[in-house]
Design a protein around this motif. Sequence first.
Motif, PDB file in Angstrom:
ATOM      1  N   GLU A 411      -8.571   5.624 -15.602  1.00  0.00           N
ATOM      2  CA  GLU A 411      -7.742   4.821 -16.502  1.00  0.00           C
ATOM      3  C   GLU A 411      -6.421   5.524 -16.811  1.00  0.00           C
ATOM      4  N   VAL A 412      -6.494   6.839 -17.024  1.00  0.00           N
ATOM      5  CA  VAL A 412      -5.281   7.610 -17.322  1.00  0.00           C
ATOM      6  C   VAL A 412      -4.312   7.578 -16.150  1.00  0.00           C
ATOM      7  N   TYR A 413      -4.824   7.811 -14.945  1.00  0.00           N
ATOM      8  CA  TYR A 413      -3.927   7.851 -13.789  1.00  0.00           C
ATOM      9  C   TYR A 413      -3.327   6.480 -13.489  1.00  0.00           C
ATOM     10  N   HIS A 414      -4.107   5.427 -13.637  1.00  0.00           N
ATOM     11  CA  HIS A 414      -3.548   4.087 -13.425  1.00  0.00           C
ATOM     12  C   HIS A 414      -2.504   3.758 -14.493  1.00  0.00           C
ATOM     13  N   LYS A 415      -2.761   4.195 -15.708  1.00  0.00           N
ATOM     14  CA  LYS A 415      -1.776   3.996 -16.776  1.00  0.00           C
ATOM     15  C   LYS A 415      -0.497   4.771 -16.462  1.00  0.00           C
ATOM     16  N   GLY A 416      -0.656   5.981 -15.950  1.00  0.00           N
ATOM     17  CA  GLY A 416       0.507   6.776 -15.567  1.00  0.00           C
ATOM     18  C   GLY A 416       1.314   6.114 -14.474  1.00  0.00           C
ATOM     19  N   LEU A 417       0.633   5.576 -13.474  1.00  0.00           N
ATOM     20  CA  LEU A 417       1.330   4.900 -12.385  1.00  0.00           C
ATOM     21  C   LEU A 417       2.127   3.701 -12.884  1.00  0.00           C
ATOM     22  N   ALA A 418       1.634   3.060 -13.937  1.00  0.00           N
ATOM     23  CA  ALA A 418       2.314   1.884 -14.483  1.00  0.00           C
ATOM     24  C   ALA A 418       3.514   2.258 -15.344  1.00  0.00           C
ATOM     25  N   ASN A 419       3.547   3.499 -15.840  1.00  0.00           N
ATOM     26  CA  ASN A 419       4.569   3.862 -16.825  1.00  0.00           C
ATOM     27  C   ASN A 419       5.674   4.763 -16.303  1.00  0.00           C
ATOM     28  N   ILE A 420       5.428   5.524 -15.244  1.00  0.00           N
ATOM     29  CA  ILE A 420       6.466   6.440 -14.775  1.00  0.00           C
ATOM     30  C   ILE A 420       7.184   5.844 -13.588  1.00  0.00           C
ATOM     31  N   ASN A 421       8.403   6.334 -13.373  1.00  0.00           N
ATOM     32  CA  ASN A 421       9.268   5.797 -12.323  1.00  0.00           C
ATOM     33  C   ASN A 421       8.918   6.453 -10.993  1.00  0.00           C
ATOM     34  N   GLY A 422       8.272   5.708 -10.125  1.00  0.00           N
ATOM     35  CA  GLY A 422       7.811   6.260  -8.857  1.00  0.00           C
ATOM     36  C   GLY A 422       8.928   6.695  -7.935  1.00  0.00           C
ATOM     37  N   ASN A 423      10.112   6.068  -8.050  1.00  0.00           N
ATOM     38  CA  ASN A 423      11.215   6.446  -7.171  1.00  0.00           C
ATOM     39  C   ASN A 423      11.759   7.834  -7.497  1.00  0.00           C
ATOM     40  N   GLU A 424      11.610   8.255  -8.752  1.00  0.00           N
ATOM     41  CA  GLU A 424      12.157   9.544  -9.172  1.00  0.00           C
ATOM     42  C   GLU A 424      11.171  10.680  -8.962  1.00  0.00           C
ATOM     43  N   VAL A 425       9.880  10.402  -9.022  1.00  0.00           N
ATOM     44  CA  VAL A 425       8.866  11.463  -8.942  1.00  0.00           C
ATOM     45  C   VAL A 425       7.826  11.101  -7.881  1.00  0.00           C
ATOM     46  N   LYS A 426       8.271  10.900  -6.674  1.00  0.00           N
ATOM     47  CA  LYS A 426       7.360  10.464  -5.619  1.00  0.00           C
ATOM     48  C   LYS A 426       6.252  11.484  -5.368  1.00  0.00           C
ATOM     49  N   GLY A 427       6.591  12.778  -5.459  1.00  0.00           N
ATOM     50  CA  GLY A 427       5.587  13.804  -5.244  1.00  0.00           C
ATOM     51  C   GLY A 427       4.465  13.726  -6.259  1.00  0.00           C
ATOM     52  N   ILE A 428       4.817  13.442  -7.521  1.00  0.00           N
ATOM     53  CA  ILE A 428       3.805  13.342  -8.572  1.00  0.00           C
ATOM     54  C   ILE A 428       2.974  12.074  -8.396  1.00  0.00           C
ATOM     55  N   ILE A 429       3.624  10.970  -8.048  1.00  0.00           N
ATOM     56  CA  ILE A 429       2.888   9.727  -7.774  1.00  0.00           C
ATOM     57  C   ILE A 429       1.869   9.969  -6.663  1.00  0.00           C
ATOM     58  N   SER A 430       2.293  10.707  -5.637  1.00  0.00           N
ATOM     59  CA  SER A 430       1.390  11.019  -4.539  1.00  0.00           C
ATOM     60  C   SER A 430       0.180  11.809  -5.038  1.00  0.00           C
ATOM     61  N   GLU A 431       0.421  12.780  -5.941  1.00  0.00           N
ATOM     62  CA  GLU A 431      -0.682  13.558  -6.503  1.00  0.00           C
ATOM     63  C   GLU A 431      -1.642  12.669  -7.293  1.00  0.00           C
ATOM     64  N   PHE A 432      -1.071  11.730  -8.054  1.00  0.00           N
ATOM     65  CA  PHE A 432      -1.922  10.808  -8.824  1.00  0.00           C
ATOM     66  C   PHE A 432      -2.870  10.055  -7.891  1.00  0.00           C
ATOM     67  N   TYR A 433      -2.312   9.488  -6.819  1.00  0.00           N
ATOM     68  CA  TYR A 433      -3.136   8.719  -5.888  1.00  0.00           C
ATOM     69  C   TYR A 433      -4.159   9.618  -5.190  1.00  0.00           C
ATOM     70  N   SER A 434      -3.767  10.853  -4.902  1.00  0.00           N
ATOM     71  CA  SER A 434      -4.697  11.778  -4.258  1.00  0.00           C
ATOM     72  C   SER A 434      -5.909  12.052  -5.146  1.00  0.00           C
ATOM     73  N   ILE A 435      -5.651  12.292  -6.435  1.00  0.00           N
ATOM     74  CA  ILE A 435      -6.768  12.554  -7.355  1.00  0.00           C
ATOM     75  C   ILE A 435      -7.599  11.289  -7.560  1.00  0.00           C
TER      76      ILE A 435
END
Length: 582
Positions: A411-435
């Motif tokens: 739930e936390v990671y999906h909430k994060g994906l909905a709230n942060i700007n994926g274009n600016e932090v692609k590396g972090i978005i990738s980590e979210f999906y990996s976890i």
Amino acid sequence: MPKLKLWGGVFLFACIFVSCHSTRKLQETASPAFTVLSPEEQRKYDYFFLEAIRLKIKGESDAAFDLFKHCLAINSYASSALYEIAQCYFLSQQNTLGEESLTKAVTYAPDNYWYSQILVNVYRQQNKKLQAVDLLEAMTARFPNRYEILFELAEIYNLSEEYDKVIDTLNRLEAKTEKTEQLSMEKFRIYLQMNNSSKAFKEIESLTEEYPMDMHYLTLLGDVYLQNKKEKEALETYQKVLSIEPDNYPALFSLANFYKQTGQKENYEELLDSLLYNHKVSGEMKASIMQHFFLEVAEEKQDTVKLITIFDRLLEQNSDDAQIPILYAQYLLSIGKEEQAMPVFETVLQYEPDNTAAHAMLLRYAIRKEDREQIIVICESGIEISPQSPEYYYYLGLAYYQDDRLDDALEVYHKGLANINGNEVKGIISEFYSIIGDIYFQKKQQSDAYMAYDSALVYNPANIGALNNYAYYLSVERRDLDKAEEMSYKTIKKEPQNYTYLDTYAWILFEKGNYTEARIYIDDAIKNGGENSDVIMEHCGDIYYMNSNQDDALKYWLKAKEMGSESKTLEKKIRQQKYIAE
């Protein structure tokens, strides 16, 4: 020839300015005596000029230069084309030609401020001080409300130590605006440079005469006296302020500095104490006082206990100002008392819940201490205050994951994906999906796990953690082994001594039946630290068995058992002394 570096980014700004305004408007600044184009000529000029700008933006500099030249063939007095040609010359390091073209642009468009300002910068870069001064003086007449021109003139005169001209220029500024602390202090400094202390102090005195009811300026006069060893005058000035406003805390603080400078330590400490523990004194002033204490402790190598005691007493006042706890926490960090600083950072958050620096320090400390409970508390409040900060989602999700709260982590990671700007932090978005992929696999939702890994690799194809786990789980399911091998090979190319990645690659080769090659990589995994993993020990036994080395296979299986392996087939392997697939 050295490459010309134009000052202060003005050149870049002017490029944008020229490109974004119509050529017709730029040409309106030129004198109509130079040339008047027919409507057809003007249309051609506009067309070729805009086409040149388009080519310039595309990076086709040579083609753009040719079109700007063609614009000059249509109108040789066109300042906009001359300006652009000057820019082309500067970029190709033909500074002389660039200066000539820019000078013409200024001549034909004298009311264009940016052309003139850029030419001033060119003169200054080339150490042509006289030309810069002449042009600036002309600009003061053409642009009387541009006070920065006079400031730049004063700066040039100051650099060449022409102090009389600096004073004259500052007086011109003062006549255009008003008497200000900034100008008076600058004149004070210049007069001291000229060894004219009489005029220097008179300048500050004139400031107090201009604003007789403003005690700030009178206190400033006292400070200037004190800094220049005029203790008697300083004391009289402070006393004058305090006779008018007995509770003028800045003046009291200045008086305390007077006591310190004149060696009256007891009076100094008594007055500072009265200011520090006075509820009416602002947190900003108390912070300034504490900074003075910092310097004293550092200079005199005093014991820090006294300073800490003062801070603790100040915190007990329960002020609603965060400046003192912020300063206290910073001080504790500076003397290596990190653990003691953490409760102070928590106090900071009571006053300023959105203080990101305090959140960051508390989170960093909790992570280093592996305090999952504290990580959860900090990150949950951090998400409320700063929902677009990815680090709170990242560490909160990990803490939940490690506590086996898999659904909460998802739930936390999906909430994060909905709230942060994926274009600016692609590396972090990738980590979210990996976890997320790891969590889904733990929940035995393999299809969702693989979709998450695919998403991770879309955002960052080089995410070696995702590549490794994706490949390993494919090998566990004995599916898409060629794809798994390809992904795993990328990880060992990137980190050839990572025993986890080496084990994954060895196991994929094992599942594909490449036992000899698998043994090479499992041996590398063991050499690089894999001997501490029961999983790797068991894999090593399996691979050795399939390489017809039953004795060593049994040895590694027994080691895996000693390390507490929870493998479902390990006991059978040991008992039957042969490999058994799960």
